[in-house]
Scaffold this motif. Structure first.
Motif, PDB file in Angstrom:
ATOM      1  N   ALA A   1      37.526  42.845  44.194  1.00 16.62           N
ATOM      2  CA  ALA A   1      37.284  42.299  42.768  1.00 16.62           C
ATOM      3  C   ALA A   1      38.606  42.289  41.782  1.00 16.62           C
ATOM      4  N   VAL A   2      39.282  43.429  42.056  1.00 13.33           N
ATOM      5  CA  VAL A   2      40.537  43.391  41.100  1.00 13.33           C
ATOM      6  C   VAL A   2      41.576  42.128  41.604  1.00 13.33           C
ATOM      7  N   ARG A   3      41.572  42.066  42.546  1.00 15.71           N
ATOM      8  CA  ARG A   3      42.423  40.931  43.332  1.00 15.71           C
ATOM      9  C   ARG A   3      41.926  39.512  42.733  1.00 15.71           C
ATOM     10  N   VAL A   4      40.645  39.549  42.980  1.00 17.37           N
ATOM     11  CA  VAL A   4      39.854  38.154  42.475  1.00 17.37           C
ATOM     12  C   VAL A   4      40.299  37.925  41.027  1.00 17.37           C
ATOM     13  N   LEU A   5      40.051  38.907  40.131  1.00 16.23           N
ATOM     14  CA  LEU A   5      40.279  38.815  38.824  1.00 16.23           C
ATOM     15  C   LEU A   5      41.768  38.288  38.512  1.00 16.23           C
ATOM     16  N   GLU A   6      42.772  38.830  39.356  1.00 12.56           N
ATOM     17  CA  GLU A   6      44.188  38.730  39.177  1.00 12.56           C
ATOM     18  C   GLU A   6      44.419  37.240  39.615  1.00 12.56           C
ATOM     19  N   ARG A   7      43.766  36.829  40.492  1.00 14.83           N
ATOM     20  CA  ARG A   7      43.962  35.324  40.901  1.00 14.83           C
ATOM     21  C   ARG A   7      43.254  34.547  39.912  1.00 14.83           C
ATOM     22  N   ILE A   8      42.356  34.748  39.261  1.00 19.05           N
ATOM     23  CA  ILE A   8      41.643  34.028  38.302  1.00 19.05           C
ATOM     24  C   ILE A   8      42.339  33.867  36.998  1.00 19.05           C
ATOM     25  N   LEU A   9      43.202  35.104  36.423  1.00 21.91           N
ATOM     26  CA  LEU A   9      44.227  35.003  35.482  1.00 21.91           C
ATOM     27  C   LEU A   9      45.307  33.976  35.929  1.00 21.91           C
ATOM     28  N   ASP A  10      45.564  34.159  37.227  1.00 22.86           N
ATOM     29  CA  ASP A  10      46.733  33.272  37.455  1.00 22.86           C
ATOM     30  C   ASP A  10      46.566  31.641  37.256  1.00 22.86           C
ATOM     31  N   LEU A  11      45.361  31.317  37.311  1.00 19.78           N
ATOM     32  CA  LEU A  11      44.778  30.026  37.005  1.00 19.78           C
ATOM     33  C   LEU A  11      44.930  29.758  35.563  1.00 19.78           C
ATOM     34  N   GLY A  12      45.028  30.746  34.913  1.00 24.44           N
ATOM     35  CA  GLY A  12      45.135  30.582  33.288  1.00 24.44           C
ATOM     36  C   GLY A  12      43.856  30.710  32.671  1.00 24.44           C
ATOM     37  N   VAL A  13      42.893  31.219  33.088  1.00 21.77           N
ATOM     38  CA  VAL A  13      41.478  31.408  32.762  1.00 21.77           C
ATOM     39  C   VAL A  13      41.771  32.898  32.122  1.00 21.77           C
ATOM     40  N   ARG A  14      40.895  33.018  30.861  1.00 21.02           N
ATOM     41  CA  ARG A  14      40.770  34.275  30.171  1.00 21.02           C
ATOM     42  C   ARG A  14      39.518  35.122  30.685  1.00 21.02           C
ATOM     43  N   LEU A  15      39.843  36.428  30.606  1.00 18.16           N
ATOM     44  CA  LEU A  15      38.803  37.350  30.917  1.00 18.16           C
ATOM     45  C   LEU A  15      38.596  38.142  29.595  1.00 18.16           C
ATOM     46  N   SER A  16      37.261  38.466  29.498  1.00 21.60           N
ATOM     47  CA  SER A  16      36.764  39.678  28.501  1.00 21.60           C
ATOM     48  C   SER A  16      35.642  40.423  29.153  1.00 21.60           C
ATOM     49  N   LEU A  17      36.029  41.851  28.529  1.00 20.89           N
ATOM     50  CA  LEU A  17      35.145  42.981  29.246  1.00 20.89           C
ATOM     51  C   LEU A  17      33.934  42.977  28.322  1.00 20.89           C
TER      52      LEU A  17
ATOM     53  N   LEU B   1      38.311  28.181  29.178  1.00 18.54           N
ATOM     54  CA  LEU B   1      37.566  28.928  29.796  1.00 18.54           C
ATOM     55  C   LEU B   1      37.688  30.501  29.697  1.00 18.54           C
ATOM     56  N   GLU B   2      36.576  31.291  29.452  1.00 22.85           N
ATOM     57  CA  GLU B   2      36.733  32.577  29.387  1.00 22.85           C
ATOM     58  C   GLU B   2      35.563  33.304  30.313  1.00 22.85           C
ATOM     59  N   LEU B   3      35.749  34.176  31.232  1.00 21.16           N
ATOM     60  CA  LEU B   3      34.917  34.612  31.960  1.00 21.16           C
ATOM     61  C   LEU B   3      34.543  35.954  31.466  1.00 21.16           C
ATOM     62  N   GLU B   4      33.295  36.373  31.315  1.00 26.82           N
ATOM     63  CA  GLU B   4      33.034  37.679  30.880  1.00 26.82           C
ATOM     64  C   GLU B   4      32.409  38.553  32.039  1.00 26.82           C
ATOM     65  N   VAL B   5      33.042  39.817  31.896  1.00 26.33           N
ATOM     66  CA  VAL B   5      32.739  40.667  33.214  1.00 26.33           C
ATOM     67  C   VAL B   5      32.563  41.950  32.706  1.00 26.33           C
ATOM     68  N   THR B   6      31.639  42.623  33.233  1.00 21.22           N
ATOM     69  CA  THR B   6      31.255  43.953  32.729  1.00 21.22           C
ATOM     70  C   THR B   6      31.816  44.997  33.627  1.00 21.22           C
TER      71      THR B   6
END
Ligand code: C2E
Ligand code: CA
Ligand code: CA
Ligand code: CA
Length: 276
Positions: A158-174, A142-147
């Motif tokens: 939001a930064v803290r939420v993103l960090e916890r999502i990364l901790d789940l092993g989910v990817r992020l893209s900008l 799973l990759e979440l796309e954020v702007t």
């Protein structure tokens, strides 16, 4: 849309103008769209820029109203955001995308667009965890796309939420990089896997606009030095593919490789494991 400092190409997304009356009608209709089964997801292929091998799909929300017909997300997503309806709709998108992608081969990822509102809700982490658990999709698929706009708001929620999502092993893209608020600070603070280069730059570059080429080159260099991949969006022609590949983009997405597809066709394509 706004012209960037008198440049030759538009770097802002076109803002669709919705009349007050239409806006009110759509907002009312949006409130019940999900529960009435009017929404579905379309999946657009994302491929490796060099091998053109399928790496995943981006889930794109579709709304077909029984009376008004298909309505573009470029129109209704901003409305849903303003009306504070995007969180429940976005949760439906996430759960549906995870469930549908769980049927694909395990090396095919799914990318889901997430609105700032969702990321400013601390409960969103639990929603992501539950969407994964219920679908059986592993987090790394799973990759979440954020702007960039997510970083505009006050506070670090939001930064803290993103960090916890990364901790789940989910990817992020900008997503839509360079089209909005530009500050590079958050790029060093949040671990994005990839940066998506907006179609406006790809188009500009293929028309020979020097600034667009320079920007793509700079973004690719920046991404590489930060250990991130780059995805060129809106690649419509072979010439554009060649251009962004030569500029060093790692992945490509656009009509040249495939339009957003119905879920069954996406699944067939994923199972073919081959391109062409
Ligand atoms: P986006 O995230 O930048 O998505 C890419 C858009 O470009 C999609 O438009 C896609 O269909 C379109 N596209 C892809 N390849 C090409 C191409 O080669 N040429 C052209 N002209 N267009 C191409 P779409 O599906 O209409 O979505 C528009 C926007 O709506 C998305 O832009 C995204 O910001 C938003 N959106 C879509 N689905 C969702 C969702 O589930 N949640 C949220 N929050 N936003 C969504
Ligand atoms: Ca996107
Ligand atoms: Ca984009
Ligand atoms: Ca866009």
């Amino acid at each position: 849309s706004k012209d960037a400092g008198g440049g030759k190409f538009h770097i802002y997304e076109p803002q669709l103008h919705v009349e007050a009356e239409e806006r009110r009608r759509l907002e009312v209709a949006l409130r019940t769209a999900v529960e009435q089964g009017q929404m579905h997801l379309a999946y657009q292929p994302v491929v490796d820029a060099t091998s053109t091998k399928l790496t995943g799909f981006e889930a794109l929300l579709r709304w077909v109203h029984p009376e008004y017909g298909p309505i573009s997300p470029a129109k209704f997503v901003p409305l849903a955001e303003e009306a504070r309806l995007i969180a429940p709709i976005g949760e439906w998108v996430l759960r549906t995308a995870c469930r549908e992608a769980a049927n694909w081969p395990s090396d095919v990822r799914v990318a889901v667009n997430v609105s700032p509102d969702q990321l400013h809700d601390p409960n969103f982490v639990a929603v992501v965890a539950s969407a994964l658990a219920n679908s059986g999709l592993t987090a790394d698929r799973l990759e979440l796309e954020v702007t960039e706009s997510v970083f505009m708001r006050e506070g670090t929620g939001a930064v803290r939420v993103l960090e916890r999502i990364l901790d789940l092993g989910v990817r992020l893209s900008l997503d839509d990089f360079g089209t909005g608020y530009s500050s590079l600070g958050y790029l060093s603070r949040t671990r994005f896997s990839s940066i998506k280069i907006d179609r406006s730059f790809v188009q500009g570059a293929s028309k020979g606009v020097r600034e667009a080429i320079a920007i793509i080159r700079a973004v690719v260099a920046l991404a590489k030095s930060l250990g991130m991949a780059t995805t060129a969006e809106g690649v419509e022609t072979e010439a554009e593919h060649q251009m962004v590949q030569e500029l060093g983009c790692s992945k490509v997405q656009g009509y040249y490789f495939g339009r957003p597809l119905p879920v069954d066709e996406a699944r067939n394509l994923a199972n073919q494991r081959r391109w062409n």
